[in-house]
Design a protein around this motif. Structure first.
Motif, mmCIF file in Angstrom:
data_model
loop_
_atom_site.group_PDB
_atom_site.id
_atom_site.type_symbol
_atom_site.label_atom_id
_atom_site.label_comp_id
_atom_site.label_asym_id
_atom_site.label_seq_id
_atom_site.Cartn_x
_atom_site.Cartn_y
_atom_site.Cartn_z
ATOM 1 N N GLU A 1 61.201 49.281 -54.899
ATOM 2 C CA GLU A 1 59.798 48.564 -54.292
ATOM 3 C C GLU A 1 58.770 49.677 -54.229
ATOM 4 O O GLU A 1 57.460 49.629 -54.458
ATOM 5 C CB GLU A 1 59.734 48.171 -52.863
ATOM 6 C CG GLU A 1 60.770 46.675 -52.716
ATOM 7 C CD GLU A 1 59.778 45.688 -52.980
ATOM 8 O OE1 GLU A 1 58.653 45.577 -53.526
ATOM 9 O OE2 GLU A 1 60.040 44.607 -52.255
ATOM 10 N N SER A 2 59.292 51.005 -53.925
ATOM 11 C CA SER A 2 58.019 51.991 -53.727
ATOM 12 C C SER A 2 58.029 52.886 -54.658
ATOM 13 O O SER A 2 56.795 53.747 -54.778
ATOM 14 C CB SER A 2 58.707 53.014 -52.331
ATOM 15 O OG SER A 2 59.563 53.711 -52.767
ATOM 16 N N ILE A 3 58.779 52.960 -55.787
ATOM 17 C CA ILE A 3 58.646 53.978 -57.024
ATOM 18 C C ILE A 3 58.457 53.188 -58.197
ATOM 19 O O ILE A 3 57.515 53.228 -58.777
ATOM 20 C CB ILE A 3 59.663 55.203 -56.986
ATOM 21 C CG1 ILE A 3 59.707 55.620 -55.759
ATOM 22 C CG2 ILE A 3 59.436 55.934 -58.258
ATOM 23 C CD1 ILE A 3 60.912 56.607 -55.480
ATOM 24 N N ASP A 4 59.384 52.576 -58.607
ATOM 25 C CA ASP A 4 59.521 51.931 -59.791
ATOM 26 C C ASP A 4 58.502 50.931 -60.034
ATOM 27 O O ASP A 4 57.750 51.182 -61.256
ATOM 28 C CB ASP A 4 60.929 51.348 -60.330
ATOM 29 C CG ASP A 4 62.016 52.413 -60.032
ATOM 30 O OD1 ASP A 4 62.482 52.888 -61.090
ATOM 31 O OD2 ASP A 4 62.279 52.732 -58.816
ATOM 32 N N ILE A 5 58.250 50.195 -59.413
ATOM 33 C CA ILE A 5 57.259 48.966 -59.740
ATOM 34 C C ILE A 5 55.613 49.673 -59.500
ATOM 35 O O ILE A 5 54.994 49.569 -60.612
ATOM 36 C CB ILE A 5 57.339 47.928 -58.874
ATOM 37 C CG1 ILE A 5 58.917 47.297 -59.028
ATOM 38 C CG2 ILE A 5 56.241 46.731 -59.056
ATOM 39 C CD1 ILE A 5 58.985 45.963 -59.291
ATOM 40 N N PRO A 6 55.336 50.289 -58.358
ATOM 41 C CA PRO A 6 53.992 51.041 -58.281
ATOM 42 C C PRO A 6 53.889 52.027 -59.598
ATOM 43 O O PRO A 6 52.672 52.137 -59.945
ATOM 44 C CB PRO A 6 53.860 51.538 -56.895
ATOM 45 C CG PRO A 6 55.259 50.894 -56.302
ATOM 46 C CD PRO A 6 56.054 50.726 -56.994
ATOM 47 N N VAL B 1 52.955 50.173 -62.756
ATOM 48 C CA VAL B 1 51.476 49.852 -62.549
ATOM 49 C C VAL B 1 50.656 50.852 -62.707
ATOM 50 O O VAL B 1 49.797 50.867 -63.705
ATOM 51 C CB VAL B 1 51.303 49.049 -61.425
ATOM 52 C CG1 VAL B 1 49.742 48.705 -61.515
ATOM 53 C CG2 VAL B 1 52.098 47.765 -61.349
ATOM 54 N N HIS B 2 51.059 52.071 -62.111
ATOM 55 C CA HIS B 2 49.910 53.077 -62.061
ATOM 56 C C HIS B 2 50.017 53.874 -63.510
ATOM 57 O O HIS B 2 48.689 54.126 -64.052
ATOM 58 C CB HIS B 2 50.577 54.256 -61.353
ATOM 59 C CG HIS B 2 49.818 55.429 -61.032
ATOM 60 N ND1 HIS B 2 48.520 55.521 -60.980
ATOM 61 C CD2 HIS B 2 50.101 56.851 -61.185
ATOM 62 C CE1 HIS B 2 47.954 56.821 -60.961
ATOM 63 N NE2 HIS B 2 49.005 57.567 -61.138
ATOM 64 N N THR B 3 50.969 53.791 -64.528
ATOM 65 C CA THR B 3 51.457 54.312 -65.689
ATOM 66 C C THR B 3 50.298 53.485 -66.381
ATOM 67 O O THR B 3 49.709 53.956 -67.381
ATOM 68 C CB THR B 3 52.784 54.470 -66.195
ATOM 69 O OG1 THR B 3 53.349 55.279 -65.078
ATOM 70 C CG2 THR B 3 53.025 55.004 -67.407
ATOM 71 N N VAL B 4 50.712 52.218 -66.577
ATOM 72 C CA VAL B 4 49.875 51.333 -67.445
ATOM 73 C C VAL B 4 48.381 51.267 -67.212
ATOM 74 O O VAL B 4 47.559 51.359 -68.049
ATOM 75 C CB VAL B 4 50.504 49.823 -67.171
ATOM 76 C CG1 VAL B 4 49.738 48.916 -68.279
ATOM 77 C CG2 VAL B 4 52.050 49.779 -67.736
ATOM 78 N N ARG B 5 48.122 51.360 -65.647
ATOM 79 C CA ARG B 5 46.639 51.297 -65.552
ATOM 80 C C ARG B 5 45.947 52.706 -65.923
ATOM 81 O O ARG B 5 44.731 52.631 -66.647
ATOM 82 C CB ARG B 5 46.496 51.355 -64.157
ATOM 83 C CG ARG B 5 46.446 49.851 -63.463
ATOM 84 C CD ARG B 5 45.747 49.748 -62.291
ATOM 85 N NE ARG B 5 46.191 48.250 -61.914
ATOM 86 C CZ ARG B 5 46.431 47.750 -60.746
ATOM 87 N NH1 ARG B 5 47.071 48.712 -59.917
ATOM 88 N NH2 ARG B 5 46.774 46.370 -60.590
ATOM 89 N N TRP B 6 46.770 53.873 -65.860
ATOM 90 C CA TRP B 6 45.980 54.993 -66.255
ATOM 91 C C TRP B 6 45.836 55.224 -67.769
ATOM 92 O O TRP B 6 44.971 55.736 -68.268
ATOM 93 C CB TRP B 6 47.219 56.275 -65.892
ATOM 94 C CG TRP B 6 46.642 57.625 -66.053
ATOM 95 C CD1 TRP B 6 45.952 58.403 -64.911
ATOM 96 C CD2 TRP B 6 46.599 58.415 -67.131
ATOM 97 N NE1 TRP B 6 45.710 59.498 -65.263
ATOM 98 C CE2 TRP B 6 45.981 59.598 -66.788
ATOM 99 C CE3 TRP B 6 47.074 58.478 -68.429
ATOM 100 C CZ2 TRP B 6 45.759 60.640 -67.412
ATOM 101 C CZ3 TRP B 6 46.845 59.622 -69.290
ATOM 102 C CH2 TRP B 6 46.059 60.581 -68.792
#
Ligand SMILES: NC(=O)C1=CN([C@@H]2O[C@H](COP(=O)(O)OP(=O)(O)OC[C@H]3O[C@@H](n4cnc5c(N)ncnc54)[C@H](O)[C@@H]3O)[C@@H](O)[C@H]2O)C=CC1
Ligand code: BAL
Length: 500
Positions: free
Chosen positions: A118-123, A126-131
């Motif tokens: 919940e706090s690392i893998d999914i955020p 998302v952060h990686t794809v958005r970047w």
């Protein structure tokens, strides 16, 4: 988002989850032609979660043909970058919308603690794809300084069809590290998740289709290492392979490439990473917290785990006292209980391998600082062995479990020599209050990432990969990852007037 539900909240989601059993090729759910399946089990309980379609080389041919058709048609590779960006961002929105379901699926399939999912893998997915999505409409090509007689453009073009072969320790995050830069660059992909952890990759392909990815751009194909992984590695229409996993398998991809079409190969491999604590390190409680995180996070099933503590003798006893206290932060048990941050080993084969190292520790007569036991035939207690010599197997072999070796040294120079006395070179940490020694250490240690006064892997803006047997051919993350999914092309235009 990292607000946790209760254990019963997660159990309720688990009960209602529909787990995918077919892979995803050419925009559709796909069943292997041979009709065979393999089982995916919950590592925490041994319960069978799903019978997943087991693809063979004939199915790889279909997935690669789909990816190639998509690439050659230009439907994705030639799409305006801002439009590609929009579709990648739409995928991120869908992942966030399905956060709890994806987190539970990841936890059930891999044994990872739900708090990490919940706090690392999914955020971070998302952060990686958005970047990478945000990058692609902001980068420019170049012209070369060739004088007035010519104009020379140096442009980057997507490599083509990229095969990604993934490990089981960070199923969603490694998927993101590979697909985000490759898809953003305009490549089409054939992704093979590890057999142990196929579920979330299939689900992401379904969500990608919902987000507007054209058919054939992101294919996820499930099955065994040889049947699917080797077929991708040897395929004549795969232009590049990106792999994360063991050094043994990584070497094979170089062989597959050499024996097929000389496809580009990028390998992110194992590590036996040093945490160096010098005698002037400040705040030993904080250092102990970081050392424990380095060794135990993700159950030590982490290529960048700090599995060798190299400590100067003057502070060893004091540091170990702090580490003993801090090890209480690591709570082992049901991965769906958000209070727990240590789950089981990924499968029984790996559990046995790690148990063998616990036995080795006893045979070698090391001091057991904490732990030393397995639990319920699936979990391993966080374990610290002191009195290890750097030449010992315990200090040289990648264990991939929550086992830390403590090696005592007498000087800065000895610490550096021991840190580098390994065939690996992925990551390292150095703890010291002396900034000159910190910088000297960071320069001296042969590793792709050296963190000072903390444990970590950098972030999305910094390259991640290894020296020596830890990597080959490139890096994950950062603009360098984007670049490696492109080929450089020179376009030379003669401007001279030849009519005279
Ligand atoms: N660097 C890292 O992040 C990882 C390191 N490891 C290390 O590797 C050890 C063994 O774990 P494995 O799961 O067996 O790692 P592995 O490297 O064999 O598996 C990783 C991926 O490669 C595929 N694969 C396996 N054999 C293949 C072959 N002959 N050709 C093409 N693809 C193939 C697998 O199906 C999986 O998708 C672990 O104990 C750990 O030490 C494992 C996973 C990740
Ligand atoms: N720590 C991220 C990369 C890996 O373990 O494979």
């Amino acid at each position: 988002m990292s607000d946790f539900l209760t254990t019963s909240g997660y159990q309720k989601i688990a009960k209602n989850l529909v787990l995918p059993t077919r892979c995803f090729i050419n925009g559709k759910s796909y069943q292997a032609l041979g009709g065979e399946t393999f089982t995916s089990k919950n590592p925490a309980t041994g319960e069978v979660l799903a019978h997943i379609t087991a693809c063979q080389s004939v199915d790889v041919d279909y997935a690669v043909a789909s990816a190639k058709n998509a690439f050659d048609s230009g439907v994705w590779s030639e799409m305006h970058p801002s439009e590609r960006k929009g579709i990648l961002l739409a995928l991120c929105d869908l992942v966030e919308k399905n956060q709890h379901e994806l987190a539970v699926m990841e936890s059930l399939d891999s044994g990872k603690p739900i708090c990490d999912c919940e706090s690392i893998d999914i955020p971070e997915f998302v952060h990686t794809v958005r970047w990478h999505a945000e990058l692609i409409d902001k980068i420019y090509d170049q012209t070369a300084p060739v004088g007035a007689g010519a104009m020379s453009m140096v442009v980057r073009e997507a490599v083509g069809v990229v095969g990604a072969v993934l490990p089981w320790n960070f199923p969603l995050l490694m998927l993101a590290w590979k697909i985000a830069p490759a898809l953003a660059a305009g490549c089409s992909m054939v992704v093979k998740p590890a057999e142990q952890t196929s579920l979330t990759a299939i689900r992401i392909a379904e969500l990608a289709s919902e987000a507007g990815f054209p058919a054939g751009v992101l294919n996820v194909i499930t099955g065994g290492g040889v049947a699917v992984g080797e077929s991708i590695g040897r395929h004549m229409d795969v232009d590049m392979v990106t792999f994360t996993g063991s050094t043994v398998t990584g070497r094979r991809f170089l062989q597959y490439s050499a024996e097929s079409n000389l496809k580009k190969v990028v390998l992110e491999l194992g590590g036996k990473n040093p945490c160096v604590v010098l005698d002037d390190a400040e705040d030993l409680d904080y250092v102990a917290q970081q050392v424990c995180a380095a060794a135990f996070w993700n159950m030590g099933e982490n290529c960048s785990a700090g599995s060798r503590l190299i400590v100067q003798e003057g502070i060893k006893d004091s540091l170990l006292e702090h580490i003993k206290k801090r090890s209480a932060d690591w709570r082992l048990g049901d991965p769906l209980n958000p209070e727990n941050n240590l789950g089981p080993m990924i499968d029984q084969g790996h559990f046995k391998k790690v148990c063998d190292y616990l036995e080795l520790g006893k045979t070698e007569g090391y001091d057991v600082v904490i732990g030393g036991n397995s639990v319920d035939g699936r979990f391993i207690e966080p374990t610290i062995f002191a009195g290890v010599k750097n030449g010992d197997r315990m200090a040289q072999e990648e264990i991939f479990g929550p086992i830390l070796s403590v090696i005592t040294v007498s000087s800065f120079e000895e610490a550096m020599a021991v840190a580098n006395d390994t065939e690996y070179g992925l990551a390292a940490s150095v703890f010291t209050a002396n900034s000159k020694r910190a910088i000297k250490a960071a320069r001296a240690i042969k590793a792709g990432t050296v963190t000072v006064n903390c444990f970590g892997e950098g972030d999305i803006s910094t390259p991640f990969g290894g020296y020596k047997l830890s990597g080959f051919g490139g890096r994950d993350n950062s603009i360098h990852a984007h670049d490696q999914y492109t080929e450089l092309k020179t376009i030379w235009i003669d401007l001279n007037d030849h009519s005279k």
